[in-house]
Design a protein around this motif. Structure first.
Motif, short mmCIF file in Angstrom:
data_model
loop_
_atom_site.label_atom_id
_atom_site.label_comp_id
_atom_site.label_asym_id
_atom_site.label_seq_id
_atom_site.Cartn_x
_atom_site.Cartn_y
_atom_site.Cartn_z
N PRO A 171 -1.50 -99.67 -5.12
CA PRO A 171 -0.88 -100.03 -6.41
C PRO A 171 -0.03 -98.89 -6.96
N LYS A 172 1.14 -99.23 -7.49
CA LYS A 172 2.06 -98.24 -8.04
C LYS A 172 2.57 -98.71 -9.40
N TRP A 173 2.89 -97.74 -10.25
CA TRP A 173 3.55 -98.04 -11.52
C TRP A 173 5.05 -98.16 -11.28
N ARG A 174 5.66 -99.17 -11.90
CA ARG A 174 7.11 -99.33 -11.79
C ARG A 174 7.63 -99.93 -13.09
N THR A 175 8.83 -99.60 -13.46
CA THR A 175 9.45 -100.10 -14.69
C THR A 175 10.51 -101.13 -14.32
N VAL A 176 10.44 -102.31 -14.95
CA VAL A 176 11.33 -103.42 -14.60
C VAL A 176 11.97 -104.00 -15.86
N ASP A 177 13.05 -104.74 -15.63
CA ASP A 177 13.71 -105.50 -16.70
C ASP A 177 13.33 -106.97 -16.53
N PRO A 178 12.43 -107.50 -17.37
CA PRO A 178 11.94 -108.88 -17.19
C PRO A 178 13.00 -109.92 -17.55
N ILE A 179 13.06 -110.96 -16.74
CA ILE A 179 14.02 -112.04 -16.95
C ILE A 179 13.33 -113.32 -17.39
N GLY A 180 12.24 -113.70 -16.71
CA GLY A 180 11.55 -114.93 -17.07
C GLY A 180 10.28 -115.10 -16.25
N LEU A 181 9.53 -116.15 -16.58
CA LEU A 181 8.27 -116.45 -15.91
C LEU A 181 8.36 -117.82 -15.25
N VAL A 182 7.80 -117.92 -14.06
CA VAL A 182 7.82 -119.18 -13.29
C VAL A 182 6.40 -119.44 -12.78
N THR A 183 5.98 -120.70 -12.79
CA THR A 183 4.70 -121.06 -12.18
C THR A 183 4.94 -122.10 -11.10
N VAL A 184 4.31 -121.89 -9.92
CA VAL A 184 4.44 -122.79 -8.78
C VAL A 184 3.06 -123.02 -8.20
N ARG A 185 2.57 -124.28 -8.27
CA ARG A 185 1.27 -124.64 -7.72
C ARG A 185 0.15 -123.72 -8.20
N GLY A 186 0.17 -123.46 -9.50
CA GLY A 186 -0.89 -122.66 -10.09
C GLY A 186 -0.72 -121.17 -9.95
N GLN A 187 0.36 -120.71 -9.32
CA GLN A 187 0.61 -119.29 -9.16
C GLN A 187 1.77 -118.88 -10.07
N GLY A 188 1.56 -117.83 -10.86
CA GLY A 188 2.57 -117.37 -11.79
C GLY A 188 3.38 -116.23 -11.21
N TYR A 189 4.67 -116.19 -11.53
CA TYR A 189 5.56 -115.14 -11.05
C TYR A 189 6.41 -114.59 -12.20
N LEU A 190 6.66 -113.30 -12.15
CA LEU A 190 7.59 -112.66 -13.07
C LEU A 190 8.89 -112.42 -12.33
N LEU A 191 10.00 -112.98 -12.84
CA LEU A 191 11.32 -112.70 -12.29
C LEU A 191 11.89 -111.54 -13.09
N ALA A 192 12.35 -110.51 -12.40
CA ALA A 192 12.83 -109.31 -13.06
C ALA A 192 13.89 -108.64 -12.20
N THR A 193 14.47 -107.58 -12.73
CA THR A 193 15.33 -106.71 -11.93
C THR A 193 14.76 -105.30 -12.03
N ARG A 194 15.01 -104.51 -11.00
CA ARG A 194 14.57 -103.12 -10.97
C ARG A 194 15.71 -102.30 -10.39
N SER A 195 16.21 -101.40 -11.21
CA SER A 195 17.39 -100.60 -10.82
C SER A 195 18.55 -101.52 -10.43
N GLY A 196 18.66 -102.66 -11.12
CA GLY A 196 19.74 -103.60 -10.90
C GLY A 196 19.52 -104.61 -9.80
N ALA A 197 18.45 -104.46 -9.01
CA ALA A 197 18.18 -105.38 -7.88
C ALA A 197 17.16 -106.43 -8.29
N ASP A 198 17.36 -107.66 -7.80
CA ASP A 198 16.41 -108.74 -8.10
C ASP A 198 15.04 -108.43 -7.53
N ARG A 199 14.00 -108.70 -8.32
CA ARG A 199 12.63 -108.53 -7.88
C ARG A 199 11.79 -109.69 -8.40
N THR A 200 10.79 -110.09 -7.60
CA THR A 200 9.86 -111.16 -8.00
C THR A 200 8.45 -110.63 -7.83
#
Length: 324
Positions: A171-200
């Motif tokens: 586990p690592k600490w990281r700082t992100v820019d949050p965009i939105g939240l998505v849930t798929v089949r009971g699993q939640g995801y955070l859509l964000a960018t980190r240093s300008g790159a897309d991250r999920t």
């Protein structure tokens, strides 16, 4: 929090007529001692709640009592907006808010249609926990404190610091820019960018979260559906994809196809089993998918996949033998 609970307690008594302290505690997810304290607080505030003794006793309101305490708070209104999937509300930490909001909605209905609506609702089941093959859909557990902090960063447009446990990594600490939240089949995801790159990020892998004061770097408007589709496409077409040949019990075909990226070829063997050529995201994905099918699937090729499954089965057998 206590004010919302007192409102919910009154609404439960209005809708059910009479409930025991145990039943109220179960509905409100608190202890019976807390319920008794809340009953005393309501009585002191002038709410006509009384106790009925005996085997079928409990607490009730005087007949004809009306209340205007049905206004929705922010989280309850938000829960109703995502109530198309109850598991979605749960994935975003809004399960209790949804329950509370629905009590208020039912209480606001005219008495003439309240019973009709309740009866009709019993005839509808949306997104059950198991499908027709008795496969259980398991929603991931995310601590309320974590998902509440993630939600706050998403809505406030602030940078978010997360302690994230990626697969097979420390586990690592990281700082992100949050965009939105998505849930798929009971699993939640955070859509964000980190240093300008897309991250999920999977919410269940966020061990801790902290909203920062710095504004997030993100567009003012977002099409989450489009963003999710684009990331899904990149996930399916990127990485070290592998193609495998599998013999499969036809009763488990949908399960395999549902987790694979693509089916390249399919034919039936003489014994009724299926022979499929399928593509997975990577080797780890392939091993995981076939392991779930146990004796209902046989890896035919490549050899590394057969070896990986055999080694895993041998390790399990050794462990079981040692435990006995």
């Amino acid at each position: 929090m206590r004010a919302d609970r007192l409102v919910s307690l009154v609404l439960l008594l209005r809708q059910h007529g009479r409930l025991s302290a145990t039943a109220l505690a179960r509905e409100l997810e608190v202890s019976t001692r807390t319920v008794l304290r809340d009953i005393d607080a309501l009585s002191a505030a002038g709410v006509p709640v009384y106790a009925e003794r005996g085997r079928h006793g409990g607490f009730a309101l005087l007949p004809g009592f009306q209340t205007e305490l049905t206004g929705l708070n922010h989280d309850e209104a938000l829960a109703l907006l995502v109530a198309g999937s109850r598991r979605g509300a749960q994935a975003f930490g809004l399960g209790s808010a949804l329950t509370s909001a629905m009590r208020k909605v039912v209480d606001a209905l005219p008495e003439s249609c309240r019973e009709t609506a309740a009866g009709a609702a019993q005839r509808l089941l949306i997104d059950p926990e198991t499908d027709l093959l008795a496969r259980r859909l398991v929603a991931e557990e995310v601590p309320d404190a974590v998902v509440a902090e993630v939600r706050r960063a998403v809505f406030a447009g602030r940078k978010l610091r997360i302690h994230y446990a990626a697969a097979d990594e420390t586990p690592k600490w990281r700082t992100v820019d949050p965009i939105g939240l998505v849930t798929v089949r009971g699993q939640g995801y955070l859509l964000a960018t980190r240093s300008g790159a897309d991250r999920t990020y999977r919410l269940s892998r966020i061990l801790a979260a902290e909203v920062l004061a710095e504004p997030a770097q993100r567009p003012d408007r977002v099409d989450l559906d489009r963003a999710w589709q684009e990331r899904s496409t990149r996930f399916r077409t990127g990485g070290d994809q592998v193609t495998v040949l599998v013999r499969l019990n036809p009763a488990r075909r949908d399960e395999l196809v549902g987790t694979a990226l693509a089916v390249l070829a399919e034919e039936a063997d003489a014994d009724g089993w299926l022979r499929l050529e399928v593509t997975f995201q990577d080797s780890r994905h392939a091993v995981w998918a076939l392991w779930q099918l146990a004796a209902n699937a046989e890896a035919l090729a490549p050899q590394w996949l057969r070896t990986s499954l055999r080694n895993r089965a041998a390790a399990v057998a050794t462990y079981c033998g040692m435990s006995h």
